[in-house]
Motif scaffolding. Sequence first.
Motif, short mmCIF file in Angstrom:
data_model
loop_
_atom_site.label_atom_id
_atom_site.label_comp_id
_atom_site.label_asym_id
_atom_site.label_seq_id
_atom_site.Cartn_x
_atom_site.Cartn_y
_atom_site.Cartn_z
N GLY A 1 0.80 -1.22 0.00
CA GLY A 1 0.00 0.00 0.00
C GLY A 1 0.83 1.26 0.00
N ALA A 2 1.87 1.29 0.84
CA ALA A 2 2.68 2.51 0.96
C ALA A 2 3.55 2.73 -0.26
CB ALA A 2 3.55 2.42 2.21
N ASN A 3 3.74 1.69 -1.08
CA ASN A 3 4.61 1.84 -2.25
C ASN A 3 3.84 1.92 -3.56
OD1 ASN A 3 7.25 2.26 -3.12
ND2 ASN A 3 7.45 0.16 -3.83
N GLN A 4 2.61 2.36 -3.49
CA GLN A 4 1.87 2.65 -4.72
C GLN A 4 2.51 3.85 -5.44
OE1 GLN A 4 -2.44 3.04 -3.87
NE2 GLN A 4 -1.97 2.02 -1.93
N PRO A 5 2.22 4.02 -6.73
CA PRO A 5 2.75 5.21 -7.43
C PRO A 5 2.42 6.52 -6.73
CG PRO A 5 1.87 3.66 -9.00
CD PRO A 5 1.50 3.13 -7.64
N ASP A 6 1.25 6.61 -6.13
CA ASP A 6 0.90 7.80 -5.37
C ASP A 6 1.33 7.69 -3.91
OD1 ASP A 6 -0.04 9.33 -7.40
OD2 ASP A 6 -2.16 9.06 -6.95
N GLY A 7 2.12 6.66 -3.61
CA GLY A 7 2.74 6.52 -2.30
C GLY A 7 4.21 6.88 -2.41
#
Length: 543
Positions: free
Chosen positions: A208-214
């Motif tokens: 979750g934290a490494n999404q493109p918007d993360g």
Amino acid sequence: MSGTMMYQPLTTGSLIDHAARYHGGTEIVSVETTGGTARSDWATTQANARRLASALDRLGIPAGARCGTIAWNNRRHLEIYFGVGAGGRVTHTINPRLTPEQLIFIADDAGDEVIFFDRTFLPAAAKLCPHFKTVKHAVLMGPRDDEAAGMIEGLLFYDELLEQGDPDYQWPDLDERSAAALCYTSGTTGNPKGVQYSHRSLVLHAFGANQPDGTCISAMDSLLPVVPMFHVNAWGIPYIAAMAGARLIMPGPKLDGESLMNLINDERVNVAFGVPTIWMGLLQALRSSGGKLPLLERTFVGGTALPPSMIDAFREEYGVELIHAWGMTETAPVATLNKLLHKHLELSQDEQRRLRHGQGRPLFGVELRVIDSETGQLQPNDGERQGNLQIRGHWIVESYYGKAENALTEDGWFDTGDIATLDPDGYMVIRDRAKDIIKSGGEWISTVDLENIAIAHPGIGNAAAIAAYHPKWDERPVLICIRAEGSTVEEAELLASYDGKVAKWQVPDRVIFVDSLPIGATGKVQKNKLREKYGRILTEDGA
């Protein structure tokens, strides 16, 4: 016949195995506690993690046992993260900046059976170990040290444990819901509370934290987690880095501005993570030395509110983007990150800049809501009406470690203790901590807003706003400030800078200049101590 998909448990062992299998040669750089720099890689980290797990088996440490660490960000600490958790035990990171009484309480409350510690903390460990009720083995994170052996009876040495360990050790089959890590809150009021993370929650948080918007970390990145590994799993960066196969720079104990500036440039860091006070120190070092950051692209900032003036300074003077994030121990921790939407490309630079001042939008995997603190009613997402911020999701606490009672509201949300607003796109702005916000004459005043204005003044190095008792208005704002180096700014000049930025009735009643602010174990200003000292400064019998 209906089709089915494979099931494989989400475990931290799968993360380190992936890193070793496909990014084995990618470098892990470690600034050592004893000085100098050690270089390792993901394959070696995995092999040493397996050695450690097998060594703990030989010591008779059972599955599920908590293994405490009192250590900086370094290669051995990284190996412990994976060797303990993937080996079926629980990595319990302990904040060394807490008081001895709190350290003893935390180790005892967790029931730690092993304590790993860096040599920096040898004197403290020698004093603490006799008081630990459940610790069976103390381990110095380094080679054999005769001086240390004479200070702690039965002391073990990390490097010797690894020599005895098996690099081909096979991880046990684990339930993904079993515990992998344990962190305690900073305990500003009362005793700290433990938050235990499952393998599943840590892996989902890494996704979750490494999404493109993360955080948008890839195998092309060179990461510097300045946020300590003893603070909420270094915001999950060790797990994200393993998942992405990124190069990892571990800064060790030297976190002053000059040391970080040199490390960032020497090791070609392009992404960094830390609390605002760290970047204040880096900014001061850059300005005083005339240094530059030619390769650093972005840094993620959380822990406390990020002053907008700092965002501007890094972008305009050094070409570095500071990205606001938000989370807490109970949220594993990353819950929101501030990235713009496509429609925002049409906005002016000033309008985009204002949007970046908040804590951002929820990642996939978490939901937010705002509840009116007095009526308990759900507040609309209009960006205006504020209230208690509540959260739920895949990596959010349900109950505290060792506590039978549920930590959630009746309908299953966790109350964060923050006062916030949400806009229609989900952008969240922390207006204040519920315990810090000032209520003057029945109206709210945000200490965060007052602090950001003060810190933007060139004569101020840091500032904290608190509520002081007032006989007529109940509470009024008082500003406690540190002058910037060489500054002679006085109260009248600083208060004049508030004109047009807040309503006149929100301007602080007093400015108090001090040499330093009390900083807590997680890098935050301890406002409770400031309130104790200056909370009655406006009355006739003031402090």
